[in-house]
Enzyme design. Structure first.
Site, PDB file in Angstrom:
ATOM      1  CG  HIS A   1      -1.914  -1.094   1.221  1.00 29.18           C
ATOM      2  ND1 HIS A   1      -1.685  -2.032   2.172  1.00 29.18           N
ATOM      3  CD2 HIS A   1      -2.868  -1.412   0.791  1.00 29.18           C
ATOM      4  CE1 HIS A   1      -2.776  -2.867   2.180  1.00 29.18           C
ATOM      5  NE2 HIS A   1      -3.510  -2.437   1.276  1.00 29.18           N
TER       6      HIS A   1
ATOM      7  CG  ASP B   1      -5.055  -7.453  -6.061  1.00 35.38           C
ATOM      8  OD1 ASP B   1      -5.802  -8.139  -5.447  1.00 35.38           O
ATOM      9  OD2 ASP B   1      -4.236  -6.682  -5.177  1.00 35.38           O
TER      10      ASP B   1
HETATM   11  P1  AMP Z   1      -6.147  -3.937  -0.805  1.00 35.76           P
HETATM   12  O1  AMP Z   1      -6.350  -3.045   0.532  1.00 35.76           O
HETATM   13  O2  AMP Z   1      -5.913  -5.276  -0.595  1.00 35.76           O
HETATM   14  O3  AMP Z   1      -7.722  -3.734  -1.511  1.00 35.76           O
HETATM   15  O4  AMP Z   1      -5.087  -3.199  -1.815  1.00 35.76           O
HETATM   16  C1  AMP Z   1      -5.011  -1.831  -2.003  1.00 35.76           C
HETATM   17  C2  AMP Z   1      -4.305  -1.704  -3.366  1.00 35.76           C
HETATM   18  O5  AMP Z   1      -2.823  -2.167  -2.919  1.00 35.76           O
HETATM   19  C3  AMP Z   1      -4.584  -2.690  -4.475  1.00 35.76           C
HETATM   20  O6  AMP Z   1      -4.430  -1.900  -5.675  1.00 35.76           O
HETATM   21  C4  AMP Z   1      -3.659  -3.925  -4.380  1.00 35.76           C
HETATM   22  O7  AMP Z   1      -3.236  -4.204  -5.673  1.00 35.76           O
HETATM   23  C5  AMP Z   1      -2.467  -3.044  -3.728  1.00 35.76           C
HETATM   24  N1  AMP Z   1      -1.624  -3.951  -3.313  1.00 35.76           N
HETATM   25  C6  AMP Z   1      -1.726  -4.784  -2.436  1.00 35.76           C
HETATM   26  N2  AMP Z   1      -0.755  -5.715  -1.966  1.00 35.76           N
HETATM   27  C7  AMP Z   1       0.125  -5.311  -2.779  1.00 35.76           C
HETATM   28  C8  AMP Z   1       1.706  -5.772  -2.992  1.00 35.76           C
HETATM   29  N3  AMP Z   1       2.155  -6.698  -2.448  1.00 35.76           N
HETATM   30  N4  AMP Z   1       2.493  -5.013  -3.768  1.00 35.76           N
HETATM   31  C9  AMP Z   1       1.756  -3.824  -4.581  1.00 35.76           C
HETATM   32  N5  AMP Z   1       0.647  -3.641  -4.486  1.00 35.76           N
HETATM   33  C10 AMP Z   1      -0.094  -4.245  -3.554  1.00 35.76           C
END
Ligand code: AMP
Length: 283
Positions: free
Chosen positions: A37, A151
């Site tokens: 994030h 994702d």
């Molecule tokens: P989430 O809170 O899991 O919905 O993720 C929010 C954003 O952070 C989304 O665009 C995810 O793809 C991105 N994200 C989550 N994990 C990672 C990671 N390990 N590396 C890069 N981006 C991430």
């Protein structure tokens, strides 16, 4: 950093920034921040005058038997981390701010949602994603929105949504951030006990083995996938899917000639994990 909870407050802040001629970057999240994030926040901070991070555990993208109730939530910790990244606005709406009584509209992106997580989690998952992202774009009206390549399918769904609805938002995909042992960072990694945490490394090791096979000249999808599957088998990880697909439209590929998305999802212990690599077939 301001923490705003209503759409009206966000709209006022955005209107004031626009009067100044500020560009606006948006980072949509569900919280439980980790370096993945924070990498999106840094990319947005580097490119835009005003950066909005949304923190909303979106109920409509969770299936009935999924982890909506237990999803990790710690607003105070997240706010401190976002503040330390120089974020201007943390938008933390209540569920009924986003989905008031009588809410009746769903956005369905077809095609790219039929496979991978769309097949394994059901079509409603990406309907929930597309609907909430469209709403966030309507509320914040950002110049650019930042998403993680972790994702990968979500990025393609959002790109399709933006193209099809002519939304004036640049979609920026940022690289996957990993733990030192290669495990892709995820808010769900906290569900892993010590044994599962160790086995979870098999996902990236499997993708890397497939990468190596392609790097050594393998072009046949079956051969490349077999290299990955051998690693998963050895770790006792039975994937929900392990597939090679066209990196742009997610059509299944039999040979890796252009860019291909090698994607895996697996339940490891109490967590459902996903990971992916892009294989460069032309290289
Ligand atoms: P989430 O809170 O899991 O919905 O993720 C929010 C954003 O952070 C989304 O665009 C995810 O793809 C991105 N994200 C989550 N994990 C990672 C990671 N390990 N590396 C890069 N981006 C991430």
């Amino acid at each position: 950093m301001r923490i705003l909870r209503t759409i009206d407050e966000v709209r006022s802040a955005i209107a004031a920034a626009r009067v100044n001629g500020d560009s606006i970057g948006l980072v949509p999240t569900m919280g439980a921040f980790h370096e993945g994030h924070l990498s999106l926040m840094r990319a947005a901070r580097a490119a835009h005058d005003l950066v909005v991070v949304s923190l909303f555990v979106n109920p409509t993208q969770f299936g009935q038997n999924e982890d909506l109730g237990s999803y990790p939530r710690d607003e105070a910790r997240d706010a401190a981390l976002a503040d330390a990244e120089g974020i201007d606005i943390l938008f933390v709406p209540a569920a009924d701010e986003i989905y008031p009584d009588g809410f009746a509209t769903t956005i369905h992106v077809s095609g790219v949602t039929d496979v991978l997580c769309g097949a394994s989690r059901g079509p409603r998952h990406f309907d929930g994603v597309a609907t909430v992202v469209a709403k966030l774009f309507a509320i914040v009206a950002p110049d650019a929105a930042f998403f993680g390549q972790k994702d990968a399918q979500q990025v393609l769904v959002v790109r399709r949504l933006v193209r099809d609805l002519n939304l004036p938002v640049e979609v920026v995909a940022c690289p996957i951030v990993r733990e030192p042992d290669g495990l892709a960072m995820s808010s769900r990694n906290i569900y892993l006990d010590a044994d599962a945490r160790e086995r979870a490394t098999a996902l990236n090791r499997a993708l890397t083995a497939a990468d190596d096979a392609a790097g050594a000249g393998a072009r046949d999808a079956g051969e490349i996938l077999a290299a990955a599957r051998a690693i998963l088998d050895a770790a006792g990880v039975d994937p929900e899917y392990l597939e090679l697909r066209d990196a742009d439209d997610l059509r299944e590929v039999a040979r890796v000639d252009g860019d291909a998305l090698l994607a895996v999802a697996a339940r490891v212990g109490a967590a459902r994990l996903i990971d992916n690599h892009i294989l460069r077939g032309g290289a």
